[in-house]
Design a protein around this motif. Structure first.
Motif, PDB file in Angstrom:
ATOM      1  N   UNK A 189     -50.054  14.907   9.982  1.00 22.41           N
ATOM      2  CA  UNK A 189     -49.644  13.822  10.901  1.00 22.41           C
ATOM      3  C   UNK A 189     -49.577  12.460  10.201  1.00 22.41           C
ATOM      4  N   UNK A 190     -50.565  12.176   9.363  1.00 23.83           N
ATOM      5  CA  UNK A 190     -50.623  10.863   8.708  1.00 23.83           C
ATOM      6  C   UNK A 190     -50.037  10.896   7.298  1.00 23.83           C
ATOM      7  N   UNK A 191     -49.380  12.002   6.936  1.00 27.30           N
ATOM      8  CA  UNK A 191     -48.921  12.192   5.558  1.00 27.30           C
ATOM      9  C   UNK A 191     -50.061  12.799   4.754  1.00 27.30           C
ATOM     10  N   UNK A 192     -49.710  13.545   3.694  1.00 25.81           N
ATOM     11  CA  UNK A 192     -50.763  14.225   2.938  1.00 25.81           C
ATOM     12  C   UNK A 192     -51.666  13.250   2.200  1.00 25.81           C
ATOM     13  N   UNK A 193     -51.165  12.035   1.970  1.00 30.26           N
ATOM     14  CA  UNK A 193     -52.027  11.027   1.335  1.00 30.26           C
ATOM     15  C   UNK A 193     -52.623  10.089   2.381  1.00 30.26           C
ATOM     16  N   UNK A 194     -52.509  10.460   3.617  1.00 29.16           N
ATOM     17  CA  UNK A 194     -52.981   9.649   4.756  1.00 29.16           C
ATOM     18  C   UNK A 194     -52.403   8.225   4.680  1.00 29.16           C
ATOM     19  N   UNK A 195     -51.091   8.160   4.407  1.00 26.73           N
ATOM     20  CA  UNK A 195     -50.483   6.842   4.192  1.00 26.73           C
ATOM     21  C   UNK A 195     -50.037   6.150   5.478  1.00 26.73           C
ATOM     22  N   UNK A 196     -50.005   6.870   6.616  1.00 27.35           N
ATOM     23  CA  UNK A 196     -49.550   6.222   7.861  1.00 27.35           C
ATOM     24  C   UNK A 196     -50.719   6.039   8.828  1.00 27.35           C
ATOM     25  N   UNK A 197     -50.954   4.793   9.228  1.00 33.04           N
ATOM     26  CA  UNK A 197     -51.978   4.558  10.244  1.00 33.04           C
ATOM     27  C   UNK A 197     -51.415   4.981  11.609  1.00 33.04           C
ATOM     28  N   UNK A 198     -52.306   5.179  12.603  1.00 25.02           N
ATOM     29  CA  UNK A 198     -51.846   5.777  13.879  1.00 25.02           C
ATOM     30  C   UNK A 198     -50.618   5.107  14.498  1.00 25.02           C
ATOM     31  N   UNK A 199     -50.535   3.773  14.453  1.00 26.72           N
ATOM     32  CA  UNK A 199     -49.389   3.130  15.110  1.00 26.72           C
ATOM     33  C   UNK A 199     -48.119   3.207  14.265  1.00 26.72           C
ATOM     34  N   UNK A 200     -48.238   3.625  13.002  1.00 22.04           N
ATOM     35  CA  UNK A 200     -47.063   3.722  12.122  1.00 22.04           C
ATOM     36  C   UNK A 200     -46.557   5.149  11.931  1.00 22.04           C
ATOM     37  N   UNK A 201     -47.250   6.111  12.507  1.00 24.69           N
ATOM     38  CA  UNK A 201     -46.779   7.499  12.393  1.00 24.69           C
ATOM     39  C   UNK A 201     -45.442   7.613  13.127  1.00 24.69           C
ATOM     40  N   UNK A 202     -44.467   8.270  12.520  1.00 21.13           N
ATOM     41  CA  UNK A 202     -43.190   8.495  13.203  1.00 21.13           C
ATOM     42  C   UNK A 202     -43.328   9.780  14.040  1.00 21.13           C
ATOM     43  N   UNK A 203     -43.941   9.619  15.210  1.00 22.34           N
ATOM     44  CA  UNK A 203     -44.223  10.779  16.066  1.00 22.34           C
ATOM     45  C   UNK A 203     -42.935  11.482  16.476  1.00 22.34           C
ATOM     46  N   UNK A 204     -41.889  10.696  16.709  1.00 22.09           N
ATOM     47  CA  UNK A 204     -40.616  11.304  17.138  1.00 22.09           C
ATOM     48  C   UNK A 204     -40.064  12.188  16.034  1.00 22.09           C
ATOM     49  N   UNK A 205     -40.074  11.680  14.804  1.00 19.99           N
ATOM     50  CA  UNK A 205     -39.545  12.491  13.695  1.00 19.99           C
ATOM     51  C   UNK A 205     -40.428  13.732  13.485  1.00 19.99           C
ATOM     52  N   UNK A 206     -41.723  13.575  13.640  1.00 19.28           N
ATOM     53  CA  UNK A 206     -42.615  14.732  13.443  1.00 19.28           C
ATOM     54  C   UNK A 206     -42.295  15.851  14.429  1.00 19.28           C
ATOM     55  N   UNK A 207     -42.192  15.476  15.709  1.00 20.15           N
ATOM     56  CA  UNK A 207     -41.944  16.507  16.734  1.00 20.15           C
ATOM     57  C   UNK A 207     -40.521  17.052  16.605  1.00 20.15           C
ATOM     58  N   UNK A 208     -39.568  16.163  16.374  1.00 18.20           N
ATOM     59  CA  UNK A 208     -38.170  16.618  16.272  1.00 18.20           C
ATOM     60  C   UNK A 208     -38.004  17.562  15.078  1.00 18.20           C
ATOM     61  N   UNK A 209     -38.652  17.206  13.977  1.00 18.53           N
ATOM     62  CA  UNK A 209     -38.540  18.049  12.771  1.00 18.53           C
ATOM     63  C   UNK A 209     -39.062  19.462  13.061  1.00 18.53           C
TER      64      UNK A 209
END
Ligand code: ADE
Length: 279
Positions: free
Chosen positions: A57-77
């Protein structure tokens, strides 16, 4: 027997699935969606023969904080590669004494305290779906996927709770004490930063979605206790994340053994019936 598998399960979490022998025939897929790129590559393979797709969810390096996660792209992908289900893990603070650090909770509801996140696919993005979508949120999570997780947690003998309402805060900061006390009064059992909009988007995508929450701390509402800290959350998460991963791995098998898949059509029909102004 011998039929081609009818389900494919997306797993959102990352940590706890690092056993290199877990995924059979593993391949990495770098995908993009009309909503941008997901947090990381999709890792496709099978868990004991069942097609699964892992996404951090946050990238394998945990590079995205919760408000910056692209939730739409994650679910759509995940939908784009054919997933029918999404099973997620999430670290949470506890707002009630009985939900103890180390416990698992199969979420069944949420209170949304996030703001400014992109929380619908129906915003006329090029390549996205058309119309205006007013989706009911009761129940918020898929009961069948929840039940599979509950069955798995019971069979493992892990300390767990079959229901729980997560108050989803914007972060990245933790709650103030007054906020924490208010979240308790609202009826929240847990607090985290990612369940919304993930659960909402999965429902809009017509997917079966459930989340197993891992309790890492008591937030900051208790008398005579200091606030939650990152080190506390990370230590509890590392110590217990295997339990959450086990529940998902076993829930995959529970879902794959089911023959009545009508509920998957029901998820899609619910979305169709919620759309206005279809072109
Ligand atoms: N994730 C884990 N613990 C948390 C807490 N106390 N508040 C928000 N998110 C969390």
């Amino acid at each position: 027997m011998g039929d081609s598998p009818k389900i494919k399960i997306g797993i959102i979490g990352g940590s706890g699935f690092d056993d290199p022998t877990l995924f059979e025939n593993q391949i990495e897929k770098d995908v993009t969606t009309p909503f941008g790129k997901p947090s990381d590559v999709l890792i496709e393979g099978q868990i004991k023969g069942v097609p699964c797709v892992l996404l951090a969810r946050h990238g394998r390096k945990h590079q995205f904080q919760p408000s910056d996660v692209n939730y739409r792209a994650n679910i759509w992908a995940l939908k784009q590669v054919g997933c029918t289900h999404v099973l997620a893990t999430t670290a949470t603070g506890s707002l009630v004494e009985e939900y103890k650090p180390g416990d698992l909770v199969i979420l069944n509801d949420f209170i949304d305290r996030t703001w400014g996140r992109k929380c619908t696919f129906y915003d006329r993005t090029e390549g996205g779906p058309k119309g205006v979508c007013h989706l009911p949120m009761r129940p918020a999570f898929c009961e069948r996927a929840r039940n599979a997780m509950i069955t798995a947690a019971k069979a493992r003998g892990y300390s767990h709770h079959e229901t729980g309402t997560a108050v989803v805060i914007q972060g990245p900061r933790f709650s103030s004490r007054a906020e924490s006390l208010m979240h308790r009064q609202w009826g929240g059992h847990l607090v985290n930063m990612t369940t919304v909009p993930e659960v909402v988007l999965a429902k809009e995508a017509g997917l079966s979605y459930a989340a197993v929450a891992l309790v890492t701390d008591y937030d900051c509402w208790r008398e005579n206790e200091t606030s939650v800290s990152v080190s506390e959350v990370l230590a509890m998460f590392a110590k217990n994340v295997k339990k959450a991963a086990d529940v998902i791995i076993d829930a995959v098998q529970v879902l794959a053994a089911e023959t009545d898949l009508e509920y998957l059509s029901a998820h899609k029909e619910l979305v169709s019936s919620a759309i206005m102004l279809k072109e």
